[in-house]
Design a protein around this motif. Sequence first.
Motif, PDB file in Angstrom:
ATOM      1  N   ARG A  72       0.836  -1.207   0.000  1.00  0.00           N
ATOM      2  CA  ARG A  72       0.000   0.000   0.000  1.00  0.00           C
ATOM      3  C   ARG A  72       0.872   1.258   0.000  1.00  0.00           C
ATOM      4  N   ALA A  73       1.974   1.234   0.742  1.00  0.00           N
ATOM      5  CA  ALA A  73       2.876   2.383   0.774  1.00  0.00           C
ATOM      6  C   ALA A  73       3.498   2.624  -0.597  1.00  0.00           C
ATOM      7  N   LEU A  74       3.931   1.545  -1.261  1.00  0.00           N
ATOM      8  CA  LEU A  74       4.545   1.696  -2.579  1.00  0.00           C
ATOM      9  C   LEU A  74       3.501   2.054  -3.623  1.00  0.00           C
ATOM     10  N   GLU A  75       2.303   1.544  -3.487  1.00  0.00           N
ATOM     11  CA  GLU A  75       1.210   1.893  -4.393  1.00  0.00           C
ATOM     12  C   GLU A  75       0.972   3.402  -4.391  1.00  0.00           C
ATOM     13  N   GLU A  76       1.023   4.009  -3.214  1.00  0.00           N
ATOM     14  CA  GLU A  76       0.853   5.460  -3.108  1.00  0.00           C
ATOM     15  C   GLU A  76       1.953   6.204  -3.850  1.00  0.00           C
ATOM     16  N   ILE A  77       3.184   5.718  -3.728  1.00  0.00           N
ATOM     17  CA  ILE A  77       4.322   6.388  -4.361  1.00  0.00           C
ATOM     18  C   ILE A  77       4.251   6.263  -5.883  1.00  0.00           C
ATOM     19  N   LEU A  78       3.919   5.078  -6.363  1.00  0.00           N
ATOM     20  CA  LEU A  78       3.939   4.823  -7.805  1.00  0.00           C
ATOM     21  C   LEU A  78       2.768   5.475  -8.531  1.00  0.00           C
ATOM     22  N   GLU A  79       1.672   5.755  -7.821  1.00  0.00           N
ATOM     23  CA  GLU A  79       0.513   6.457  -8.381  1.00  0.00           C
ATOM     24  C   GLU A  79      -0.070   5.763  -9.608  1.00  0.00           C
ATOM     25  N   LEU A  80      -0.131   4.424  -9.558  1.00  0.00           N
ATOM     26  CA  LEU A  80      -0.744   3.663 -10.647  1.00  0.00           C
ATOM     27  C   LEU A  80      -2.134   3.162 -10.289  1.00  0.00           C
ATOM     28  N   ARG A  81      -2.559   3.400  -9.053  1.00  0.00           N
ATOM     29  CA  ARG A  81      -3.895   3.002  -8.656  1.00  0.00           C
ATOM     30  C   ARG A  81      -4.912   3.795  -9.478  1.00  0.00           C
ATOM     31  N   GLY A  82      -5.925   3.112  -9.967  1.00  0.00           N
ATOM     32  CA  GLY A  82      -6.904   3.781 -10.821  1.00  0.00           C
ATOM     33  C   GLY A  82      -6.658   3.572 -12.300  1.00  0.00           C
ATOM     34  N   THR A  83      -5.593   2.848 -12.652  1.00  0.00           N
ATOM     35  CA  THR A  83      -5.327   2.563 -14.060  1.00  0.00           C
ATOM     36  C   THR A  83      -6.403   1.671 -14.665  1.00  0.00           C
ATOM     37  N   THR A  84      -6.958   0.784 -13.864  1.00  0.00           N
ATOM     38  CA  THR A  84      -8.070  -0.066 -14.294  1.00  0.00           C
ATOM     39  C   THR A  84      -9.327   0.356 -13.546  1.00  0.00           C
ATOM     40  N   PRO A  85     -10.522   0.079 -14.077  1.00  0.00           N
ATOM     41  CA  PRO A  85     -10.827  -0.785 -15.223  1.00  0.00           C
ATOM     42  C   PRO A  85     -10.694  -0.077 -16.560  1.00  0.00           C
ATOM     43  N   ILE A  86     -10.499  -0.897 -17.584  1.00  0.00           N
ATOM     44  CA  ILE A  86     -10.387  -0.391 -18.947  1.00  0.00           C
ATOM     45  C   ILE A  86     -11.334  -1.167 -19.853  1.00  0.00           C
ATOM     46  N   ASP A  87     -11.669  -0.573 -20.992  1.00  0.00           N
ATOM     47  CA  ASP A  87     -12.341  -1.322 -22.044  1.00  0.00           C
ATOM     48  C   ASP A  87     -11.297  -2.149 -22.787  1.00  0.00           C
ATOM     49  N   PRO A  88     -11.636  -3.350 -23.228  1.00  0.00           N
ATOM     50  CA  PRO A  88     -10.674  -4.162 -23.983  1.00  0.00           C
ATOM     51  C   PRO A  88     -10.148  -3.414 -25.199  1.00  0.00           C
ATOM     52  N   ARG A  89      -8.856  -3.592 -25.454  1.00  0.00           N
ATOM     53  CA  ARG A  89      -8.191  -2.849 -26.525  1.00  0.00           C
ATOM     54  C   ARG A  89      -7.599  -3.804 -27.551  1.00  0.00           C
ATOM     55  N   SER A  90      -7.933  -3.583 -28.786  1.00  0.00           N
ATOM     56  CA  SER A  90      -7.282  -4.344 -29.856  1.00  0.00           C
ATOM     57  C   SER A  90      -5.900  -3.770 -30.069  1.00  0.00           C
ATOM     58  N   PRO A  91      -4.996  -4.492 -30.750  1.00  0.00           N
ATOM     59  CA  PRO A  91      -3.647  -3.983 -30.960  1.00  0.00           C
ATOM     60  C   PRO A  91      -3.606  -2.631 -31.654  1.00  0.00           C
ATOM     61  N   ASP A  92      -4.568  -2.363 -32.500  1.00  0.00           N
ATOM     62  CA  ASP A  92      -4.574  -1.100 -33.234  1.00  0.00           C
ATOM     63  C   ASP A  92      -5.166   0.053 -32.439  1.00  0.00           C
ATOM     64  N   ALA A  93      -5.998  -0.298 -31.416  1.00  0.00           N
ATOM     65  CA  ALA A  93      -6.740   0.758 -30.732  1.00  0.00           C
ATOM     66  C   ALA A  93      -6.207   1.054 -29.324  1.00  0.00           C
ATOM     67  N   ARG A  94      -5.299   0.214 -28.807  1.00  0.00           N
ATOM     68  CA  ARG A  94      -4.914   0.372 -27.417  1.00  0.00           C
ATOM     69  C   ARG A  94      -4.158   1.680 -27.201  1.00  0.00           C
ATOM     70  N   THR A  95      -4.396   2.283 -26.061  1.00  0.00           N
ATOM     71  CA  THR A  95      -3.657   3.465 -25.644  1.00  0.00           C
ATOM     72  C   THR A  95      -3.333   3.310 -24.184  1.00  0.00           C
ATOM     73  N   LEU A  96      -2.233   3.846 -23.776  1.00  0.00           N
ATOM     74  CA  LEU A  96      -1.786   3.727 -22.400  1.00  0.00           C
ATOM     75  C   LEU A  96      -2.424   4.834 -21.562  1.00  0.00           C
ATOM     76  N   SER A  97      -3.076   4.436 -20.484  1.00  0.00           N
ATOM     77  CA  SER A  97      -3.781   5.423 -19.649  1.00  0.00           C
ATOM     78  C   SER A  97      -3.139   5.554 -18.294  1.00  0.00           C
ATOM     79  N   SER A  98      -1.835   5.523 -18.244  1.00  0.00           N
ATOM     80  CA  SER A  98      -1.147   5.650 -16.965  1.00  0.00           C
ATOM     81  C   SER A  98      -0.623   7.062 -16.805  1.00  0.00           C
TER      82      SER A  98
END
Length: 482
Positions: A456-482
Amino acid sequence: MVIKVQDDNLTSLTACAVVDLLERGDVTPLDCLDALEARAAAVDGTVNALPILCFERAREHAGRLMQRPLGKRGRLAGLPVPIKDLTEVAGVRTTYGSPIFADYVPETSDILVETIEAEGGLIYAKSNTPEFGAGGNTFNEVFGATLNPWNTELSAAGSSGGAAVALATGTAWVAQGSDLGGSLRNPASFCGVVGLRPSPGRVASSPGAKIDHLLGVNGPMGRTVEDTALLLDAMTGESPADPLSLPRTESFLSWARSGWRPARVAFSADLGITPVDPEVASICRAAASRFTDIGVIVEEAHPDLSEAHDTFQVLRAMSFAVSYAGLLESHRSKMKPEVSWNIEQGLKYSMADVVRAENQRAALFRRMNSFFDSYDLLLCPATIVAAYPAGERYVRECAGHTFSNYIEWLAIAYAVSLTAAPALSLPCGFTRDGRPVGLQIVGRTRTEGRVLAGARALEEILELRGTTPIDPRSPDARTLSS
């Protein structure tokens, strides 16, 4: 007054937030089920995470639960939970991912399911798994493959792949899974969610053919560390029907929120036993080093785990032989070749092989336990690669090394399993082409609280919480939402 929350907003909330709404009466368990059913209808056809649905059963349970007053509905308060298709749920098709059991419907539920339901969990789906949970890629002859939502041409790993994908796509808030050689941690890493392998005995379940089995455990998955701790609280507890089960003694959600910080942690890119993709190793090293932001000492070190390969191969094969040798004799043609091979290997090993493996495992346990006299946590990659093509049955090569069988690539996870240590996969970054990477956080046996608090401490530092959920992404449509 009940406040109606839109389905799409509800499925994007954390599990802890939804439980708060349930406990206040701002949403009902039926609202949660409606939201998940709509979300599954919208996205699951693309990824195949939840091939068995039982919403009507869940609504019947919800009706009975809602007869209790608020505050008396258990730790989950009506939160829906999917169950991996290796675990029996009364009246619900349970296939084990095998054509042998394609139409099997059990009359009783596993202890684990009963525990979750007693805590207000509503079982609404079964999550996809490889046959008998064998292998790090979720596909089977009953339901087909589960696909990674970050790129639907890629594997979701396994064996709790359906559970991880359900979390990543918003068709679950938390999910139950199981882990022998990394089956909670590998899919969590590939899908950008959290998976925790608890210590043996922490989660009671119905024993199989080997009642004192220490390698395979059940555990929780979530999108965040707190959500994962919430489900662990609802899964724990002693049962006389499970001789290894431990009593519930503490709240793991409270531990996750406690603010505890490690003083000294160790990082190892490979645990001294396996090749690792250089980009994955670099991402994990950079994430581990962020502990220094809060004053934690980070050093490169690991215990001696050199016998892990031989030990795991023998003990896993023995387990498969004990559990499935009878099925091999009567249903060989319906089994995937990797399962048949594993059973046959177990039948070939001698008592001398088993004695050697058990002695080696005892030594591995002692060394890992002693290692934590010097370090609060051990950090390393959760998997040695990021997600690979779904059509490949397993990882055959990494960093110039060719693996000898379908499970050797999982060593960085199964070495930890051998030591009875709790281990968590935490999202820690992305490859250059947008594939999630998980950092494995390991603690001394029966210290899940510290593992969760440190994560939990490292999760706070890395600030990646909230990256999911996502809609499924095809190889042509995927975008990084981090």
